[in-house]
Design an enzyme around this catalytic site. Structure first.
Site, PDB file in Angstrom:
ATOM      1  N   GLY A 198       0.832  -1.202   0.000  1.00  0.00           N
ATOM      2  CA  GLY A 198       0.000   0.000   0.000  1.00  0.00           C
ATOM      3  C   GLY A 198       0.866   1.251   0.000  1.00  0.00           C
ATOM      4  NE  ARG A 204     -16.688  12.916   8.549  1.00  0.00           N
ATOM      5  CZ  ARG A 204     -15.529  12.684   7.949  1.00  0.00           C
ATOM      6  NH1 ARG A 204     -15.063  11.456   7.878  1.00  0.00           N
ATOM      7  NH2 ARG A 204     -14.841  13.673   7.440  1.00  0.00           N
TER       8      ARG A 204
END
Lengths: 251, 668
Positions: free
Chosen positions: B50, B347
């Protein structure tokens, strides 16, 4: 409220780097105009797979216009007819019913085709590896507010740093030059105090790597800046040239 | 079913939290950990899978320290990892605005924002190194926004009462990633990092109980390749694409994480999935991807639906527009319900509140699944130029997608100017759950580390805005490069490995067998058609509001879907060269297994907290009802040798010393 269009899609198909490629034309029907260009390709690919055919391979990832992965030369323009947007941000409302839309990969000596519309842009990474950084090891940085930087310089550096490395500038250039790409990185660091210490070394290393990798020279045509999805300005190239001349004079 | 799971034996999980008061733990750890000397670092190889913020920053830093790094990415360049799409900003406890911020307050806000389900010690360390990240990035030449005086600018974000978010226009993730990418490039140039682009990890190779390498597929040639190293670091992001439609990039997948899980790494808190409140609503069934509008818009944008159901019906029928509804007929429901935080609630709270209004019929678009985000008040107060300077690129992006310009004057009623509002709706965005790691970021497999979004460690049940970038870079620049040495210090006598061992042979064969099997199914359905079906099941039954009944249905449907996948999948082409459909099929198999894991975890957690909302467990006002007495733990899942069998749950109890656990309150 939704409109749909039907059109012919003339797409470059090529099995791999070594095979001969050719255009293949597909009839694409009833595409809602609020579909993005890449979603349109997804729909076509789904139909191809259903028929047992191999789908069209193209590069894409974030679909928000920021990763720089998508490419495509659409109707003679890198990233298609919209200005200031990447292919993934292009919507079908830009096209009309009955159009013939031509889709090609980036065409440049430095970007060999991998498959269909996918090309190898590794050369751009190699230019960055040659000098697109500040030589600084993790840890030991001074406080971030220790050196004030004028808002004007910071904003300008930010504009240059907005380059997404997609390679549209190279694809647009009649000489296949990567000058806009190189100048964006050189400018970002030239505008900031952090980049000053190795500015001379950087500009020489990046330009010589660009030449080595088979990119063409810049003739100040400006097609790169006109087609850039992130509106990177041509003045970056002027700054790059100035940086380069200063570096050479100091040799 | 979950009762039996809760009662299973409790193996002791060692999270390796250092001794001492919370503020001294990390300092103590560093003072006493084992290190590797420079001559030995040259002899050690580390695989980093990654190149997002966590992966790139770790690979670069490990290279700078003298280790040999092999760095893999799935895209054509490390610079394209999905961290690049983060818009809003990065938090740090600098207190440059003199508004009372501190390391403790950032720590506290993050734990509270995570609904008291994160590990205290990890979060404190995160807050502690947050300031170093900003210093580091400025030194790299990251062009953060600045004030006229030349100092760094900040803005506020959800879940905080201070302005601690640093930003670079609406492209903060891009600039931070390009900073890490530049450091990575320097190490590639120096020969310390070898970069493998268009490679996808297919399995991790374990030798004598330790991670010693990976099997990766070269996506261009289609060939499997073996790579050996002394340690393996996974930095492969989250599993949001399990839901098919999400704000994740198209290639984001959970296959590397699932490979680790199948090889013995535990998976923690999979049910904690973040649904972001400000995304552009779904427009049709042909859509491939959802687009996020930065949470920073909530600084100046006000969220509303009509007060009267008749107005909502007219909006849904397309008879009127949002700008036709005057101020007094608008219900700014977040400001009404949460006066103290208003539009800046975390959120999960904002997403559920939007769902609540739409479920009651107040949705504002043709599908009834959208609410307004309105800038009229801010534009009237500050002028369009100021607003465009702050959000211009987001406005342009919104207009390109929807054909509506949010900065355009649309109506004037009683002398008040109304501008086009945006329409937004929640969408899958981030996954707090991930591979279980201890304080050293090591998984339950020795020598296997997980960093960034792909681990579970810092965000508890909900992540605050501008904290993902902070965590990715904290792990990669400042935490892992230290903690991995504590592991490697006794590996210095282990010579470089050959990949010609039975373990590599067996791992490669298993991967090849899996690919052969997928190619040989030759059924009728495309990968995407099955993936879409998976997405529908997940969103419907394992999405924003979950119930026991729904989750049981989901598990049943997922079982059927796996069967459909195993027997009716069709992949065109061959394994020779590039084959996108095969690559997607490989990932989909893991998404289905991941979907089940999420459902198992959600079913076992009989409470509502953060991103996990069980409709049976809510207050009369519709707020999440936590159960600290019974569920104050990290829920870890162990693989049982087959995707068909249910995994085993193991619990890591949480211990809070510095913070008093209490009900989250954003009202006053």
């Amino acid at each position: 409220m939704e409109n749909s269009i039907s059109f012919k899609l003339k797409v470059w198909r090529q099995k791999d780097a070594k095979s001969q490629g050719q255009f293949v034309t597909y009839d694409v029907n009833d595409i809602p105009t609020d579909t993005s260009f890449l979603e349109m390709l997804d729909i076509l690919n789904e139909q191809l797979v259903e028929k047992g055919e191999e789908p069209i391979h193209f590069d894409h990832d974030c679909r928000e216009g920021i990763c720089g992965m998508c490419s495509l030369y659409i109707n003679g323009h890198p990233h298609g007819p919209a200005t200031g947007a990447t292919t993934c941000q292009l919507y079908m409302r830009r096209f009309h019913d009955g159009d013939t839309i031509t889709v090609e990969p980036w065409r440049s000596a430095a970007f060999p085709v991998i498959k269909d519309l996918m090309v190898n842009r590794n050369a751009l990474d190699q230019i960055q590896q040659a000098g697109g950084y500040v030589s600084f090891n993790t840890g030991g940085a001074q406080d971030a507010n220790a050196i004030p930087i004028s808002k004007v310089a910071a904003d300008e550096a930010m504009d240059s740093a907005s380059c997404i490395g997609c390679g549209a500038c190279v694809a647009a250039c009649k000489n296949g030059s990567a000058m806009l790409f190189v100048s964006a990185k050189v400018s970002q660091f030239a505008l900031l105090p952090q980049g000053k210490a190795e500015a001379k070394k950087r500009v020489k290393a990046m330009l010589s790597k660009m030449d080595e990798l088979g990119f063409g020279n810049c003739t100040n045509t400006g097609a790169c800046a006109a087609e850039c999805p992130k509106n990177i300005k041509l003045s970056n190239i002027a700054r790059l040239n100035r940086e380069f001349i200063c570096a050479k004079c100091a040799d | 079913m979950e009762e039996t799971m809760n009662k299973t034996a409790q193996p002791v999980i060692d999270s390796k939290i250092p001794e001492g008061p919370i503020a001294e733990k990390w300092t103590n750890y560093k003072a006493h950990q084992k290190l590797v000397n420079p001559a030995n670092k040259r002899r050690l190889d580390i695989i980093v899978v990654g190149t997002g913020l966590a992966g790139a920053s770790a690979a670069a830093t490990l290279g700078e320290m003298g280790f040999n790094v092999l760095n893999f990415c799935i895209q054509d360049s490390p610079r394209r990892a999905h961290s690049i799409a983060a818009q809003g900003g990065i938090n740090a406890a600098k207190n440059y605005q003199n508004d009372g911020d501190s390391v403790y307050r950032l720590f506290y806000d993050t734990v509270k924002g995570g609904d008291y389900r994160a590990r205290e010690a990890n979060v404190y360390r995160l807050a502690e190194v947050s300031n170093n990240i900003i210093d580091q990035c400025v030194a790299q030449g990251v062009p953060f926004a600045r004030e006229y005086g030349g100092l760094l600018a900040n803005r506020s974000f959800g879940g905080a009462q201070v302005s601690r978010t640093f930003y670079a226009k609406g492209q903060t993730g891009q600039q931070l990633l390009l900073g890490a990418y530049s450091s990575l490039n320097r190490q590639i140039n120096a020969g310390k990092v070898k970069s493998y682009n268009r490679y996808e990890m297919h399995d991790v190779v374990i030798i004598d109980g330790r991670a010693r390498g990976i099997i990766a597929k070269n996506l261009v040639t289609g060939k499997l390749e073996r790579f050996a190293a002394h340690a393996v670091v996974i930095a492969t992001g989250g599993y949001g694409n399990t839901y098919f439609l999400s704000t994740n990039a198209m290639a984001c997948n959970c296959s590397a994480a699932m490979a680790c899980y199948r090889k013995g790494a535990m998976f923690a808190n999979p049910a904690y999935v973040q649904i972001h409140p400000t995304c552009i609503p779904v427009h049709g069934d042909k859509q491939s991807k959802l687009t996020l509008m930065s949470e920073s818009l909530r600084n100046d944008g006000r969220i509303w639906v009509p007060k009267n159901i008749e107005d909502a019906k007219k909006l849904q029928a397309g008879e009127i527009k949002g700008s036709d509804i005057p101020e007094k007929e608008r219900d700014y429901y977040l400001e009404r319900r949460y006066p103290a935080f208003g539009n800046l609630v975390p959120r999960d709270v904002a997403s559920r509140a939007a769902k609540e209004r739409c479920d009651k019929g107040y949705g504002v678009n043709n599908t009834g699944l959208a609410v307004f985000l309105d800038f009229s008040e801010a534009i009237n107060r500050l002028g369009i130029d100021v607003i465009r300077q702050r959000y211009g690129n987001l406005f342009d992006m919104y207009e390109e997608i929807t054909d509506v310009n949010p900065g355009e004057l649309a109506n004037e009623i009683d002398g008040v100017k109304y501008y086009n509002p945006m329409m937004i709706y929640p969408a899958i965005h981030y996954t707090m759950g991930g591979i279980w790691v201890d304080y050293e970021l090591q998984t339950s497999v020795k020598g296997l580390f997980a960093i960034g979004e792909c681990n579970f460690s810092d965000h508890g049940a909900n992540r605050l805005g501008a904290s993902a970038l902070m965590q990715g870079l904290a792990d990669g620049y400042f935490v892992l490069p230290y903690t991995i040495q504590n592991y490697l210090s006794d590996q210095i006598t282990v010579p470089r490995f050959s990949t010609d061992t039975p373990e590599f042979e067996a791992a490669e064969k298993a991967v090849q067998d899996n690919l052969d099997r997928l190619m040989s199914i030759q059924g009728k359905r495309s990968v995407d058609s099955i993936h879409k079906e998976l997405g529908h099941i997940m969103w419907e039954y394992v999405g924003m509001g979950r119930t026991r009944e729904g989750l049981e249905t989901a598990l049943q449907k997922l079982k059927e879907l796996r069967k459909e996948f195993e027997t009716n999948l069709f992949i065109p082409g061959t394994q020779e060269g590039m084959n996108n459909e095969l690559d997607k099929a490989f990932r989909l198999r893991d998404f289905i297994a991941m979907g089940e894991l999420i459902a198992y975890d959600a079913l076992s957690r009989n409470e509502s907290c953060g991103g996990h909302f069980r409709e049976e467990y809510q207050t009369e006002e519709g707020e999440a009802k936590r159960d600290d007495e019974n569920y104050f733990y990290v829920s870890c899942w162990k693989y049982n040798g087959s995707d068909e069998t249910a995994p085993t749950q193991v619990k890591e109890p949480l211990h809070y010393e510095a913070i008093k656990v209490q009900t989250r309150n954003y009202k006053n």
